[in-house]
Motif scaffolding. Sequence first.
Motif, PDB file in Angstrom:
ATOM      1  N   VAL A 162       0.870  -1.168   0.000  1.00 33.33           N
ATOM      2  CA  VAL A 162       0.000   0.000   0.000  1.00 33.33           C
ATOM      3  C   VAL A 162       0.909   1.221   0.000  1.00 33.33           C
ATOM      4  N   TYR A 163       0.692   2.090  -0.951  1.00 35.07           N
ATOM      5  CA  TYR A 163       1.524   3.281  -1.098  1.00 35.07           C
ATOM      6  C   TYR A 163       0.744   4.500  -0.609  1.00 35.07           C
ATOM      7  N   TYR A 164       1.410   5.278   0.237  1.00 33.57           N
ATOM      8  CA  TYR A 164       0.807   6.477   0.800  1.00 33.57           C
ATOM      9  C   TYR A 164       1.608   7.708   0.397  1.00 33.57           C
ATOM     10  N   CYS A 165       0.907   8.819   0.177  1.00 30.72           N
ATOM     11  CA  CYS A 165       1.585  10.102   0.129  1.00 30.72           C
ATOM     12  C   CYS A 165       1.237  10.840   1.417  1.00 30.72           C
ATOM     13  N   ALA A 166       2.154  11.667   1.844  1.00 29.32           N
ATOM     14  CA  ALA A 166       1.964  12.367   3.114  1.00 29.32           C
ATOM     15  C   ALA A 166       2.690  13.704   3.079  1.00 29.32           C
ATOM     16  N   SER A 167       2.172  14.618   3.849  1.00 27.21           N
ATOM     17  CA  SER A 167       2.826  15.922   3.980  1.00 27.21           C
ATOM     18  C   SER A 167       3.545  15.988   5.315  1.00 27.21           C
ATOM     19  N   ALA A 168       4.628  16.737   5.329  1.00 29.75           N
ATOM     20  CA  ALA A 168       5.401  16.867   6.560  1.00 29.75           C
ATOM     21  C   ALA A 168       6.048  18.241   6.607  1.00 29.75           C
ATOM     22  N   LEU A 169       6.314  18.671   7.810  1.00 27.26           N
ATOM     23  CA  LEU A 169       7.114  19.870   8.008  1.00 27.26           C
ATOM     24  C   LEU A 169       8.518  19.430   8.400  1.00 27.26           C
ATOM     25  N   GLY A 170       9.511  20.050   7.800  1.00 28.96           N
ATOM     26  CA  GLY A 170      10.887  19.704   8.100  1.00 28.96           C
ATOM     27  C   GLY A 170      11.485  20.666   9.090  1.00 28.96           C
ATOM     28  N   TYR A 171      12.179  20.100  10.078  1.00 29.90           N
ATOM     29  CA  TYR A 171      12.864  20.927  11.077  1.00 29.90           C
ATOM     30  C   TYR A 171      14.135  20.209  11.451  1.00 29.90           C
ATOM     31  N   GLY A 172      15.269  20.851  11.162  1.00 31.61           N
ATOM     32  CA  GLY A 172      16.540  20.175  11.388  1.00 31.61           C
ATOM     33  C   GLY A 172      16.642  18.982  10.468  1.00 31.61           C
ATOM     34  N   SER A 173      16.934  17.830  11.019  1.00 32.65           N
ATOM     35  CA  SER A 173      17.029  16.604  10.220  1.00 32.65           C
ATOM     36  C   SER A 173      15.791  15.739  10.370  1.00 32.65           C
ATOM     37  N   SER A 174      14.736  16.296  10.905  1.00 32.68           N
ATOM     38  CA  SER A 174      13.528  15.516  11.162  1.00 32.68           C
ATOM     39  C   SER A 174      12.370  15.984  10.304  1.00 32.68           C
ATOM     40  N   LEU A 175      11.465  15.046  10.042  1.00 32.16           N
ATOM     41  CA  LEU A 175      10.203  15.353   9.380  1.00 32.16           C
ATOM     42  C   LEU A 175       9.069  15.096  10.359  1.00 32.16           C
ATOM     43  N   TYR A 176       8.141  16.026  10.412  1.00 35.37           N
ATOM     44  CA  TYR A 176       6.983  15.903  11.291  1.00 35.37           C
ATOM     45  C   TYR A 176       5.762  15.775  10.394  1.00 35.37           C
ATOM     46  N   PHE A 177       5.242  14.553  10.340  1.00 37.81           N
ATOM     47  CA  PHE A 177       4.167  14.260   9.395  1.00 37.81           C
ATOM     48  C   PHE A 177       2.837  14.810   9.868  1.00 37.81           C
ATOM     49  N   GLY A 178       2.068  15.291   8.889  1.00 33.61           N
ATOM     50  CA  GLY A 178       0.755  15.832   9.181  1.00 33.61           C
ATOM     51  C   GLY A 178      -0.307  15.022   8.491  1.00 33.61           C
ATOM     52  N   SER A 179      -0.705  15.463   7.304  1.00 37.38           N
ATOM     53  CA  SER A 179      -1.797  14.800   6.589  1.00 37.38           C
ATOM     54  C   SER A 179      -1.278  13.652   5.728  1.00 37.38           C
ATOM     55  N   TRP A 180      -2.117  12.620   5.643  1.00 40.28           N
ATOM     56  CA  TRP A 180      -1.810  11.452   4.824  1.00 40.28           C
ATOM     57  C   TRP A 180      -2.945  11.222   3.830  1.00 40.28           C
ATOM     58  N   GLY A 181      -2.587  10.636   2.697  1.00 39.82           N
ATOM     59  CA  GLY A 181      -3.611  10.136   1.807  1.00 39.82           C
ATOM     60  C   GLY A 181      -4.183   8.838   2.358  1.00 39.82           C
ATOM     61  N   GLN A 182      -5.223   8.339   1.740  1.00 39.31           N
ATOM     62  CA  GLN A 182      -5.856   7.117   2.235  1.00 39.31           C
ATOM     63  C   GLN A 182      -5.068   5.866   1.873  1.00 39.31           C
ATOM     64  N   GLY A 183      -4.130   5.998   0.952  1.00 43.43           N
ATOM     65  CA  GLY A 183      -3.322   4.864   0.528  1.00 43.43           C
ATOM     66  C   GLY A 183      -3.910   4.188  -0.695  1.00 43.43           C
ATOM     67  N   THR A 184      -3.034   3.645  -1.513  1.00 46.04           N
ATOM     68  CA  THR A 184      -3.487   2.918  -2.699  1.00 46.04           C
ATOM     69  C   THR A 184      -2.704   1.616  -2.816  1.00 46.04           C
ATOM     70  N   GLN A 185      -3.423   0.532  -3.037  1.00 47.96           N
ATOM     71  CA  GLN A 185      -2.785  -0.776  -3.168  1.00 47.96           C
ATOM     72  C   GLN A 185      -2.159  -0.909  -4.557  1.00 47.96           C
ATOM     73  N   VAL A 186      -0.896  -1.291  -4.579  1.00 51.21           N
ATOM     74  CA  VAL A 186      -0.225  -1.591  -5.837  1.00 51.21           C
ATOM     75  C   VAL A 186       0.320  -3.016  -5.755  1.00 51.21           C
ATOM     76  N   THR A 187      -0.063  -3.815  -6.708  1.00 52.47           N
ATOM     77  CA  THR A 187       0.378  -5.206  -6.778  1.00 52.47           C
ATOM     78  C   THR A 187       1.275  -5.381  -7.990  1.00 52.47           C
ATOM     79  N   VAL A 188       2.416  -6.016  -7.771  1.00 51.98           N
ATOM     80  CA  VAL A 188       3.337  -6.306  -8.870  1.00 51.98           C
ATOM     81  C   VAL A 188       3.199  -7.783  -9.213  1.00 51.98           C
ATOM     82  N   SER A 189       2.678  -8.040 -10.392  1.00 53.43           N
ATOM     83  CA  SER A 189       2.415  -9.416 -10.800  1.00 53.43           C
ATOM     84  C   SER A 189       2.286  -9.476 -12.313  1.00 53.43           C
ATOM     85  N   SER A 190       2.698 -10.595 -12.864  1.00 52.64           N
ATOM     86  CA  SER A 190       2.537 -10.787 -14.305  1.00 52.64           C
ATOM     87  C   SER A 190       1.171 -11.382 -14.619  1.00 52.64           C
TER      88      SER A 190
END
Length: 122
Positions: A94-122
Amino acid sequence: QVQLQESGPGLVKPSQTLSLTCTVSGGSITTSYYYCSWIRQPPGKGLEWMGAIAYEGSNYYSPSLNSRTSISRNTSKDHFSLQLSSVTPEDTAVYYCASALGYGSSLYFGSWGQGTQVTVSS
Protein backbone atom coordinates in the motif's frame (compact mmCIF):
# COMPACT_ATOMS: atom_id res chain seq x y z
CA GLN A 1 -7.08 21.43 6.23
CA VAL A 2 -4.63 19.82 3.85
CA GLN A 3 -5.91 16.73 2.08
CA LEU A 4 -3.98 14.32 -0.10
CA GLN A 5 -5.18 11.74 -2.59
CA GLU A 6 -3.13 9.09 -4.36
CA SER A 7 -3.94 7.90 -7.87
CA GLY A 8 -2.43 5.43 -10.28
CA PRO A 9 -2.65 1.85 -11.53
CA GLY A 10 -3.23 -0.90 -9.03
CA LEU A 11 -1.38 -3.56 -11.02
CA VAL A 12 2.12 -3.32 -12.45
CA LYS A 13 4.08 -6.03 -14.21
CA PRO A 14 7.55 -7.07 -13.04
CA SER A 15 10.42 -5.02 -14.50
CA GLN A 16 8.09 -2.15 -15.34
CA THR A 17 7.93 1.29 -13.71
CA LEU A 18 5.37 2.03 -11.03
CA SER A 19 3.93 5.54 -11.33
CA LEU A 20 1.70 7.23 -8.78
CA THR A 21 0.47 10.79 -8.34
CA CYS A 22 -0.59 12.60 -5.19
CA THR A 23 -2.93 15.55 -5.47
CA VAL A 24 -2.82 18.08 -2.64
CA SER A 25 -5.77 20.29 -1.76
CA GLY A 26 -6.18 22.89 0.94
CA GLY A 27 -2.51 23.82 0.82
CA SER A 28 0.45 24.51 -1.44
CA ILE A 29 3.37 22.16 -1.95
CA THR A 30 5.68 25.18 -2.13
CA THR A 31 4.85 26.34 1.39
CA SER A 32 8.07 26.90 3.33
CA TYR A 33 9.48 23.82 5.07
CA TYR A 34 6.83 21.62 3.47
CA TYR A 35 7.99 18.15 2.40
CA CYS A 36 5.90 15.86 0.20
CA SER A 37 6.70 12.25 0.98
CA TRP A 38 5.97 8.79 -0.31
CA ILE A 39 5.69 5.95 2.17
CA ARG A 40 4.73 2.33 1.60
CA GLN A 41 3.67 -0.65 3.64
CA PRO A 42 4.21 -4.16 2.23
CA PRO A 43 1.80 -6.85 3.43
CA GLY A 44 2.60 -7.93 6.96
CA LYS A 45 5.40 -5.38 7.35
CA GLY A 46 5.87 -1.91 8.76
CA LEU A 47 5.89 1.48 7.10
CA GLU A 48 8.83 2.32 4.87
CA TRP A 49 9.69 5.90 3.99
CA MET A 50 10.69 6.05 0.32
CA GLY A 51 11.57 9.66 -0.24
CA ALA A 52 10.40 13.25 -0.39
CA ILE A 53 10.50 16.40 -2.44
CA ALA A 54 10.97 19.61 -0.51
CA TYR A 55 9.17 22.92 -0.85
CA GLU A 56 12.08 24.38 -2.85
CA GLY A 57 12.40 21.32 -5.09
CA SER A 58 15.22 19.31 -3.47
CA ASN A 59 14.87 15.53 -3.47
CA TYR A 60 15.61 13.11 -0.65
CA TYR A 61 15.51 9.34 -1.08
CA SER A 62 15.82 6.29 1.09
CA PRO A 63 19.29 4.80 0.51
CA SER A 64 17.78 1.38 -0.09
CA LEU A 65 15.57 2.67 -2.92
CA ASN A 66 17.63 5.59 -4.20
CA SER A 67 18.70 3.96 -7.45
CA ARG A 68 15.11 3.12 -8.46
CA THR A 69 13.13 6.06 -7.11
CA SER A 70 12.26 9.41 -8.60
CA ILE A 71 9.93 12.00 -7.09
CA SER A 72 8.81 15.01 -9.11
CA ARG A 73 6.20 17.70 -8.78
CA ASN A 74 3.92 20.05 -10.67
CA THR A 75 3.65 23.22 -8.64
CA SER A 76 0.95 24.75 -10.82
CA LYS A 77 -1.33 21.79 -10.06
CA ASP A 78 -0.12 21.13 -6.50
CA HIS A 79 0.60 17.52 -7.15
CA PHE A 80 3.69 15.35 -6.84
CA SER A 81 4.53 12.02 -8.36
CA LEU A 82 6.46 8.84 -7.60
CA GLN A 83 8.20 6.63 -10.10
CA LEU A 84 9.74 3.34 -8.97
CA SER A 85 11.59 1.49 -11.71
CA SER A 86 12.36 -2.19 -12.26
CA VAL A 87 9.68 -3.36 -9.86
CA THR A 88 9.49 -6.89 -8.49
CA PRO A 89 6.76 -8.66 -6.48
CA GLU A 90 8.56 -7.41 -3.36
CA ASP A 91 7.40 -3.91 -4.27
CA THR A 92 3.79 -4.96 -3.72
CA ALA A 93 2.47 -2.66 -1.01
CA VAL A 94 0.00 0.00 0.00
CA TYR A 95 1.52 3.28 -1.10
CA TYR A 96 0.81 6.48 0.80
CA CYS A 97 1.58 10.10 0.13
CA ALA A 98 1.96 12.37 3.11
CA SER A 99 2.83 15.92 3.98
CA ALA A 100 5.40 16.87 6.56
CA LEU A 101 7.11 19.87 8.01
CA GLY A 102 10.89 19.70 8.10
CA TYR A 103 12.86 20.93 11.08
CA GLY A 104 16.54 20.17 11.39
CA SER A 105 17.03 16.60 10.22
CA SER A 106 13.53 15.52 11.16
CA LEU A 107 10.20 15.35 9.38
CA TYR A 108 6.98 15.90 11.29
CA PHE A 109 4.17 14.26 9.40
CA GLY A 110 0.75 15.83 9.18
CA SER A 111 -1.80 14.80 6.59
CA TRP A 112 -1.81 11.45 4.82
CA GLY A 113 -3.61 10.14 1.81
CA GLN A 114 -5.86 7.12 2.24
CA GLY A 115 -3.32 4.86 0.53
CA THR A 116 -3.49 2.92 -2.70
CA GLN A 117 -2.78 -0.78 -3.17
CA VAL A 118 -0.22 -1.59 -5.84
CA THR A 119 0.38 -5.21 -6.78
CA VAL A 120 3.34 -6.31 -8.87
CA SER A 121 2.41 -9.42 -10.80
CA SER A 122 2.54 -10.79 -14.31
